[in-house]
Design a protein around this motif. Structure first.
Motif, PDB file in Angstrom:
ATOM      1  N   GLU A 185       0.862  -1.177   0.000  1.00  9.59           N
ATOM      2  CA  GLU A 185       0.000   0.000   0.000  1.00  9.59           C
ATOM      3  C   GLU A 185       0.901   1.230   0.000  1.00  9.59           C
ATOM      4  N   VAL A 202      -5.746  -0.550  -7.800  1.00 10.50           N
ATOM      5  CA  VAL A 202      -6.766  -0.498  -6.756  1.00 10.50           C
ATOM      6  C   VAL A 202      -7.476  -1.849  -6.722  1.00 10.50           C
ATOM      7  N   GLN A 203      -7.804  -2.296  -5.527  1.00  8.73           N
ATOM      8  CA  GLN A 203      -8.355  -3.643  -5.363  1.00  8.73           C
ATOM      9  C   GLN A 203      -9.833  -3.712  -5.726  1.00  8.73           C
ATOM     10  N   TRP A 236     -15.896   3.360  -2.550  1.00 11.64           N
ATOM     11  CA  TRP A 236     -16.094   2.207  -3.437  1.00 11.64           C
ATOM     12  C   TRP A 236     -16.923   2.615  -4.636  1.00 11.64           C
ATOM     13  N   THR A 257     -11.280   2.952  -3.853  1.00 10.95           N
ATOM     14  CA  THR A 257     -10.492   4.129  -4.235  1.00 10.95           C
ATOM     15  C   THR A 257      -9.721   4.726  -3.059  1.00 10.95           C
ATOM     16  N   ARG A 265      -7.503   2.990  -1.126  1.00  9.95           N
ATOM     17  CA  ARG A 265      -6.194   2.350  -0.976  1.00  9.95           C
ATOM     18  C   ARG A 265      -5.571   2.220  -2.358  1.00  9.95           C
ATOM     19  N   VAL A 266      -4.334   2.673  -2.476  1.00  5.52           N
ATOM     20  CA  VAL A 266      -3.590   2.516  -3.726  1.00  5.52           C
ATOM     21  C   VAL A 266      -2.442   1.548  -3.450  1.00  5.52           C
ATOM     22  N   LEU A 287      -9.920   8.730  -9.181  1.00  7.24           N
ATOM     23  CA  LEU A 287      -8.622   8.781  -8.503  1.00  7.24           C
ATOM     24  C   LEU A 287      -7.937  10.125  -8.726  1.00  7.24           C
TER      25      LEU A 287
END
Length: 154
Positions: free
Chosen positions: A26, A85-86, A98, A117, A119-120, A147
């Motif tokens: 992260e 992004v996950q 989200w 959005t 966590r990168v 983003l």
């Protein structure tokens, strides 16, 4: 006691991106410097912006645990890594951070997905387990636009 080559010392299975020089990490989006968000999927075995790839993603608690999961690659870094992004198939409608992504071939069950959005992640090419598919340009642009709004990326 011997361990197979695909296990870590704690007996847990080894996954690309879980540890070592290619670990998925992260990052603080404001500190990543220049990024290139140009849509450029290429089924060449390397993670490219616009592709959904599978890699190890550490849990937010950053306690060494995590999960192999799909990640949308959104940008290239000058250092040879990419930012992503996950994705999740857990219902996230109306939850801050989200975006609904819909369905796609990254989920074999055909479930709706959401992209986080807040966590990168930095993904090293050696930390990617596999390319899943290219996301269409319209959905990619919607995620990247969000983003850019949040993190002032240009």
């Amino acid at each position: 006691m011997s361990h197979s080559s695909n296990e870590l010392h704690d007996g847990a299975p080894e996954y690309p991106g879980r540890s070592g020089h290619a670990a998925t990490q992260e990052v603080e989006p404001a500190d990543v410097g220049r990024v290139r968000t140009a849509y450029a999927p290429d089924p060449d075995g390397d993670p490219d912006p616009g592709e959904i790839v599978w890699t190890w993603v550490p849990y937010e608690e950053d306690d060494g645990r995590g999960k192999d999961r799909p990640v949308l690659i959104v940008a290239r870094e000058d250092r040879g890594t990419v930012l992503g992004v996950q994705l999740t198939s857990r219902e996230r409608d109306g939850q801050a951070g989200w975006l609904p992504l819909g369905t796609g071939p990254w989920d074999r069950s055909g479930r709706d997905s959401w992209v986080g959005t807040e966590r990168v992640l930095r993904v090293h090419p050696d930390g990617m387990r596999r390319e899943a598919c290219a996301l269409d340009r319209a959905r990619f642009n919607r995620v990247v636009h969000r983003l850019q709004q949040i993190y002032a990326w240009r």
